[in-house]
Design an enzyme around this catalytic site. Structure first.
Site, mmCIF file in Angstrom:
data_model
loop_
_atom_site.group_PDB
_atom_site.id
_atom_site.type_symbol
_atom_site.label_atom_id
_atom_site.label_comp_id
_atom_site.label_asym_id
_atom_site.label_seq_id
_atom_site.Cartn_x
_atom_site.Cartn_y
_atom_site.Cartn_z
ATOM 1 N N VAL A 64 0.974 -1.020 0.470
ATOM 2 C CA VAL A 64 0.366 -0.051 0.429
ATOM 3 C C VAL A 64 0.651 1.577 0.045
ATOM 4 C CG1 VAL A 64 -1.721 -0.851 1.242
ATOM 5 C CG2 VAL A 64 -0.591 0.013 2.293
ATOM 6 N N ASN A 90 -7.152 -0.915 5.849
ATOM 7 C CA ASN A 90 -7.294 -1.750 7.897
ATOM 8 C C ASN A 90 -5.862 -2.193 7.871
ATOM 9 O OD1 ASN A 90 -7.867 -4.146 9.327
ATOM 10 N ND2 ASN A 90 -6.159 -5.158 7.600
ATOM 11 N N TYR A 159 3.852 4.494 16.542
ATOM 12 C CA TYR A 159 2.679 4.102 15.981
ATOM 13 C C TYR A 159 1.060 4.887 16.311
ATOM 14 C CZ TYR A 159 -1.098 0.368 15.906
ATOM 15 O OH TYR A 159 -2.524 -0.191 15.976
ATOM 16 N N LYS A 163 -1.251 6.153 13.865
ATOM 17 C CA LYS A 163 -2.454 6.655 14.634
ATOM 18 C C LYS A 163 -3.984 7.439 14.469
ATOM 19 C CE LYS A 163 -2.807 2.344 13.581
ATOM 20 N NZ LYS A 163 -3.285 1.592 12.279
HETATM 21 N N1 LIG Z 1 -4.665 -6.440 16.974
HETATM 22 C C1 LIG Z 1 -4.951 -5.152 18.041
HETATM 23 O O1 LIG Z 1 -4.946 -5.631 18.751
HETATM 24 C C2 LIG Z 1 -5.206 -3.761 17.029
HETATM 25 C C3 LIG Z 1 -5.558 -3.017 17.890
HETATM 26 C C4 LIG Z 1 -5.621 -1.724 17.195
HETATM 27 C C5 LIG Z 1 -5.341 -1.103 16.090
HETATM 28 N N2 LIG Z 1 -4.812 -2.774 15.103
HETATM 29 C C6 LIG Z 1 -5.176 -2.147 13.431
HETATM 30 O O2 LIG Z 1 -6.059 -2.958 13.095
HETATM 31 C C7 LIG Z 1 -4.605 -3.379 11.770
HETATM 32 C C8 LIG Z 1 -4.811 -4.865 11.420
HETATM 33 O O3 LIG Z 1 -4.130 -5.136 12.079
HETATM 34 P P1 LIG Z 1 -3.965 -7.026 12.404
HETATM 35 O O4 LIG Z 1 -4.032 -6.599 14.252
HETATM 36 O O5 LIG Z 1 -4.935 -7.581 12.376
HETATM 37 O O6 LIG Z 1 -2.246 -7.635 12.134
HETATM 38 P P2 LIG Z 1 -2.622 -8.395 10.927
HETATM 39 O O7 LIG Z 1 -0.161 -8.144 11.538
HETATM 40 O O8 LIG Z 1 -2.826 -10.072 11.342
HETATM 41 O O9 LIG Z 1 -2.840 -7.578 9.649
HETATM 42 C C9 LIG Z 1 -2.237 -6.243 8.933
HETATM 43 C C10 LIG Z 1 -2.610 -6.804 7.796
HETATM 44 O O10 LIG Z 1 -1.173 -5.384 6.497
HETATM 45 C C11 LIG Z 1 -0.778 -6.108 5.814
HETATM 46 N N3 LIG Z 1 0.299 -4.860 5.265
HETATM 47 C C12 LIG Z 1 1.574 -4.356 6.638
HETATM 48 N N4 LIG Z 1 2.294 -3.543 5.751
HETATM 49 C C13 LIG Z 1 1.335 -4.051 4.287
HETATM 50 C C14 LIG Z 1 2.012 -3.549 3.591
HETATM 51 N N5 LIG Z 1 2.668 -2.032 3.058
HETATM 52 N N6 LIG Z 1 0.651 -2.898 2.639
HETATM 53 C C15 LIG Z 1 0.147 -3.844 2.550
HETATM 54 N N7 LIG Z 1 -0.219 -4.532 3.599
HETATM 55 C C16 LIG Z 1 0.067 -4.338 4.597
HETATM 56 C C17 LIG Z 1 -0.778 -7.246 6.490
HETATM 57 O O11 LIG Z 1 0.148 -7.972 5.702
HETATM 58 C C18 LIG Z 1 -1.896 -7.917 7.060
HETATM 59 O O12 LIG Z 1 -2.324 -8.290 5.995
HETATM 60 C C19 LIG Z 1 -3.746 -2.477 12.176
HETATM 61 O O13 LIG Z 1 -3.762 -0.930 11.139
HETATM 62 C C20 LIG Z 1 -3.725 -2.474 12.813
HETATM 63 O O14 LIG Z 1 -3.406 -1.098 13.000
HETATM 64 C C21 LIG Z 1 -4.917 -3.709 15.643
#
Ligand SMILES: NC(=O)c1ccc[n+]([C@@H]2O[C@H](COP(=O)([O-])OP(=O)(O)OC[C@H]3O[C@@H](n4cnc5c(N)ncnc54)[C@H](O)[C@@H]3O)[C@@H](O)[C@H]2O)c1
Length: 255
Positions: A64, A90, A159, A163
């Site tokens: 992305v 996401n 981070y 965010k």
């Molecule tokens: N899991 C949590 O507790 C939590 C809490 C707050 C926010 N989030 C946010 O939720 C979102 C999803 O995270 P998650 O927890 O499912 O983690 P995850 O690591 O399973 O998913 C993140 C996804 O983003 C993709 N990604 C990362 N860099 C990329 C790039 N340069 N180009 C394309 N894709 C890319 C990864 O391959 C993965 O599919 C994120 O934005 C994260 O910051 C997660």
């Protein structure tokens, strides 16, 4: 109000975690999918699961942060379906470190994926939405946009900053594109199990004890518990709601 039959949803970071869960929730609600991430094999598995639910799904291997890849994928997807109705921004990374220790590369990584990635994907999707005078954009921020962790073990200043930037971008986009019948909202997950957290925060008794003790519901989010809010902001149930930020964290941010 919540059904998405015939709509097309673009999901970034759809290969795992919250993005994969959301993609399958969209499919169950009837939406056809455009799945973007860097790991094509994993994306294709998600597409297969979605197709078994009776919808169409196309996948594009996209970083992305790379404008050419994003442009090419979104233009191809728009041609394939003829319209793009929903965008779930996401994809994200959580790089550890505070300003006293972070390298410039790690700082840039947080800002590139978490902020520039949303800008670039939105840049090409919103053009389609403006043409069709309809669109629902949902940006995944974090509870860490508005609260920070005190413990040195979980310090993530890049981070936090990235965010918080997502919230500003959400408001700017919402203010500009409302006249095109496009809503733009943000969600702040608390702690959910995913690839990002399973080997870090979920492996730490110190963190889990702290999180649960500060959390009115005494627990992290379960898989699927983000999807209700995602579907709300992605459907006509939220047709007059824009520029808003909803935190899904069991109430942790209020205590
Ligand atoms: N899991 C949590 O507790 C939590 C809490 C707050 C926010 N989030 C946010 O939720 C979102 C999803 O995270 P998650 O927890 O499912 O983690 P995850 O690591 O399973 O998913 C993140 C996804 O983003 C993709 N990604 C990362 N860099 C990329 C790039 N340069 N180009 C394309 N894709 C890319 C990864 O391959 C993965 O599919 C994120 O934005 C994260 O910051 C997660």
């Amino acid at each position: 109000m919540f059904e998405l039959n015939g709509k097309v949803a673009v999901v970034t970071g759809a290969s795992s975690g919250l993005g994969k869960d959301a993609a399958l929730a969209y499919a169950k609600a009837g939406a056809n999918l455009v799945l973007l991430a860097r790991r094509k094999e994993k994306l294709d598995e998600v597409a297969k699961e979605a197709k078994a639910l009776g919808v169409d799904a196309v996948t594009y291997q996209v970083d992305v942060t790379n404008e050419d890849m994003v442009k090419e994928a979104i233009e191809q997807a728009a041609k394939h379906y003829g319209h793009l109705d929903i965008l779930l921004n996401n994809a994200g990374v959580a790089v550890r470190g505070g300003v006293d220790s972070l390298s410039v590369e790690d700082w840039d990584k947080s800002m590139d994926v978490n902020v520039k990635g949303i800008f670039l994907v939105s840049k090409y999707v919103v053009k389609e939405m403006m043409k069709q005078q309809y669109g629902k954009i949902v940006n995944i921020a974090s509870i860490n946009a508005v609260i920070a962790d005190k413990s040195d073990t979980f310090i993530r200043h890049g981070y936090n900053a990235s965010k918080a930037a997502v919230l500003g971008l959400t408001k700017g986009m919402a203010a500009s594109y409302g006249k095109y019948n496009i809503t733009v909202n943000a969600i702040g997950p608390g702690l959910f199990e995913s690839e990002m957290t399973e080997n870090t925060l979920f492996k730490s008794d110190e963190f889990l004890t702290m999180y649960n003790s500060l959390n009115p519901m005494n627990r992290p989010g379960k898989r699927g518990e983000l999807n209700g809010t995602i579907l709300y902001f992605s459907s006509d149930a939220s047709s007059y709601v824009t520029g808003q930020f909803v935190i899904v964290d069991g109430g942790m941010n209020i205590v």
